[in-house]
Design a protein around this motif. Structure first.
Motif, PDB file in Angstrom:
ATOM      1  N   LYS A  76      43.145  41.866  24.146  1.00 32.95           N
ATOM      2  CA  LYS A  76      44.599  41.960  24.310  1.00 32.95           C
ATOM      3  C   LYS A  76      45.269  40.588  24.385  1.00 32.95           C
ATOM      4  N   ASN A  77      44.487  39.520  24.276  1.00 35.66           N
ATOM      5  CA  ASN A  77      45.031  38.158  24.359  1.00 35.66           C
ATOM      6  C   ASN A  77      45.804  37.927  25.656  1.00 35.66           C
ATOM      7  N   THR A  78      45.231  38.360  26.754  1.00 33.96           N
ATOM      8  CA  THR A  78      45.899  38.189  28.044  1.00 33.96           C
ATOM      9  C   THR A  78      44.961  37.603  29.092  1.00 33.96           C
ATOM     10  N   VAL A  79      45.564  36.886  30.017  1.00 33.33           N
ATOM     11  CA  VAL A  79      44.847  36.414  31.188  1.00 33.33           C
ATOM     12  C   VAL A  79      45.689  36.794  32.401  1.00 33.33           C
ATOM     13  N   ASN A  80      45.024  37.242  33.437  1.00 30.92           N
ATOM     14  CA  ASN A  80      45.707  37.771  34.609  1.00 30.92           C
ATOM     15  C   ASN A  80      45.320  37.017  35.872  1.00 30.92           C
ATOM     16  N   LEU A  81      46.206  37.078  36.852  1.00 28.98           N
ATOM     17  CA  LEU A  81      45.915  36.504  38.160  1.00 28.98           C
ATOM     18  C   LEU A  81      46.328  37.528  39.207  1.00 28.98           C
ATOM     19  N   GLN A  82      45.352  38.155  39.828  1.00 36.67           N
ATOM     20  CA  GLN A  82      45.603  39.096  40.914  1.00 36.67           C
ATOM     21  C   GLN A  82      45.668  38.307  42.209  1.00 36.67           C
ATOM     22  N   MET A  83      46.798  38.408  42.887  1.00 39.03           N
ATOM     23  CA  MET A  83      47.015  37.630  44.108  1.00 39.03           C
ATOM     24  C   MET A  83      47.180  38.579  45.283  1.00 39.03           C
ATOM     25  N   ASN A  84      46.246  38.516  46.220  1.00 35.64           N
ATOM     26  CA  ASN A  84      46.266  39.349  47.419  1.00 35.64           C
ATOM     27  C   ASN A  84      46.447  38.491  48.667  1.00 35.64           C
ATOM     28  N   SER A  85      46.806  39.128  49.747  1.00 34.13           N
ATOM     29  CA  SER A  85      46.976  38.426  51.039  1.00 34.13           C
ATOM     30  C   SER A  85      47.850  37.190  50.879  1.00 34.13           C
ATOM     31  N   LEU A  86      48.968  37.377  50.220  1.00 34.76           N
ATOM     32  CA  LEU A  86      49.835  36.238  49.924  1.00 34.76           C
ATOM     33  C   LEU A  86      50.422  35.632  51.189  1.00 34.76           C
ATOM     34  N   LYS A  87      50.599  34.314  51.126  1.00 35.75           N
ATOM     35  CA  LYS A  87      51.131  33.536  52.240  1.00 35.75           C
ATOM     36  C   LYS A  87      52.411  32.820  51.793  1.00 35.75           C
ATOM     37  N   PRO A  88      53.285  32.484  52.728  1.00 33.56           N
ATOM     38  CA  PRO A  88      54.493  31.737  52.335  1.00 33.56           C
ATOM     39  C   PRO A  88      54.176  30.450  51.565  1.00 33.56           C
ATOM     40  N   GLU A  89      53.074  29.830  51.882  1.00 31.56           N
ATOM     41  CA  GLU A  89      52.710  28.587  51.174  1.00 31.56           C
ATOM     42  C   GLU A  89      52.256  28.813  49.739  1.00 31.56           C
ATOM     43  N   ASP A  90      52.130  30.074  49.339  1.00 31.28           N
ATOM     44  CA  ASP A  90      51.842  30.386  47.936  1.00 31.28           C
ATOM     45  C   ASP A  90      53.112  30.393  47.093  1.00 31.28           C
ATOM     46  N   THR A  91      54.254  30.256  47.725  1.00 31.97           N
ATOM     47  CA  THR A  91      55.520  30.233  46.992  1.00 31.97           C
ATOM     48  C   THR A  91      55.565  29.051  46.032  1.00 31.97           C
ATOM     49  N   ALA A  92      55.817  29.361  44.753  1.00 30.81           N
ATOM     50  CA  ALA A  92      55.812  28.330  43.715  1.00 30.81           C
ATOM     51  C   ALA A  92      56.166  28.972  42.383  1.00 30.81           C
ATOM     52  N   VAL A  93      56.398  28.130  41.395  1.00 26.91           N
ATOM     53  CA  VAL A  93      56.431  28.592  40.009  1.00 26.91           C
ATOM     54  C   VAL A  93      54.988  28.523  39.495  1.00 26.91           C
ATOM     55  N   TYR A  94      54.537  29.633  38.947  1.00 29.21           N
ATOM     56  CA  TYR A  94      53.172  29.732  38.449  1.00 29.21           C
ATOM     57  C   TYR A  94      53.167  29.596  36.934  1.00 29.21           C
ATOM     58  N   TYR A  95      52.291  28.714  36.447  1.00 31.81           N
ATOM     59  CA  TYR A  95      52.198  28.427  35.026  1.00 31.81           C
ATOM     60  C   TYR A  95      50.837  28.829  34.464  1.00 31.81           C
ATOM     61  N   CYS A  96      50.874  29.408  33.291  1.00 32.97           N
ATOM     62  CA  CYS A  96      49.678  29.712  32.529  1.00 32.97           C
ATOM     63  C   CYS A  96      49.406  28.531  31.598  1.00 32.97           C
ATOM     64  N   ALA A  97      48.132  28.179  31.423  1.00 36.25           N
ATOM     65  CA  ALA A  97      47.781  27.053  30.569  1.00 36.25           C
ATOM     66  C   ALA A  97      46.569  27.393  29.716  1.00 36.25           C
ATOM     67  N   ALA A  98      46.530  26.834  28.516  1.00 36.77           N
ATOM     68  CA  ALA A  98      45.418  27.061  27.599  1.00 36.77           C
ATOM     69  C   ALA A  98      44.814  25.724  27.171  1.00 36.77           C
ATOM     70  N   SER A  99      43.493  25.714  27.114  1.00 37.71           N
ATOM     71  CA  SER A  99      42.757  24.552  26.649  1.00 37.71           C
ATOM     72  C   SER A  99      42.090  24.878  25.325  1.00 37.71           C
ATOM     73  N   LEU A 100      42.043  23.925  24.425  1.00 33.87           N
ATOM     74  CA  LEU A 100      41.374  24.136  23.151  1.00 33.87           C
ATOM     75  C   LEU A 100      39.851  24.120  23.303  1.00 33.87           C
ATOM     76  N   LYS A 101      39.367  23.779  24.478  1.00 31.13           N
ATOM     77  CA  LYS A 101      37.944  23.802  24.751  1.00 31.13           C
ATOM     78  C   LYS A 101      37.538  25.154  25.334  1.00 31.13           C
ATOM     79  N   ARG A 102      36.285  25.481  25.237  1.00 28.96           N
ATOM     80  CA  ARG A 102      35.789  26.752  25.765  1.00 28.96           C
ATOM     81  C   ARG A 102      35.635  26.712  27.285  1.00 28.96           C
TER      82      ARG A 102
END
Length: 124
Positions: A76-102
């Motif tokens: 499906k060409n997707t990557v996911n991030l399941q985030m549990n037990s979240l804390k206030p310090e997890d507040t941020a802009v989250y970015y997805c990134a791809a590397s041309l390496k394996r």
């Protein structure tokens, strides 16, 4: 060229959960290492988690280990991030990134393509 589009951010109370998704374009998605980074206001962008091309290699930042889970679906060409037990310090802009390496690690410079980011806000 690879385009990455994140989704799934939002506002959640401390202790809650969110699931971020990143949809990638490109026929060779299955050969890229992928990662999530985050950036809080006034702070540098920091590594969260990475996954190798096959999903066999996974790396987490110490701050999220045991709470976050990264996964990918190459069909499906997707990557996911399941985030549990979240804390206030997890507040941020989250970015997805791809590397041309394996296989890639936790350094910002290892990644070649970036999404626009999705906001995650955790209230106390």
């Amino acid at each position: 060229q690879v385009q990455l589009v994140e989704s799934g951010g939002g506002l959640v109370q401390a202790g809650g959960s969110l699931r971020l998704s990143c949809a990638a374009s490109g026929r060779t998605f299955s050969s890229y290492a992928m990662a999530w980074f985050r950036q809080a206001p006034g702070k540098e962008r920091e590594f969260v988690a990475a996954i190798s091309w096959s999903g066999g290699g996974i790396l987490y930042a110490d701050s999220v280990k045991g709470r976050f889970t990264i996964s990918r679906d190459n069909a499906k060409n997707t990557v996911n991030l399941q985030m549990n037990s979240l804390k206030p310090e997890d507040t941020a802009v989250y970015y997805c990134a791809a590397s041309l390496k394996r296989y890639s690690g936790s350094y910002y410079s290892e990644y070649d393509y970036w999404g626009q980011g999705t906001q995650v806000t955790v209230s106390s």
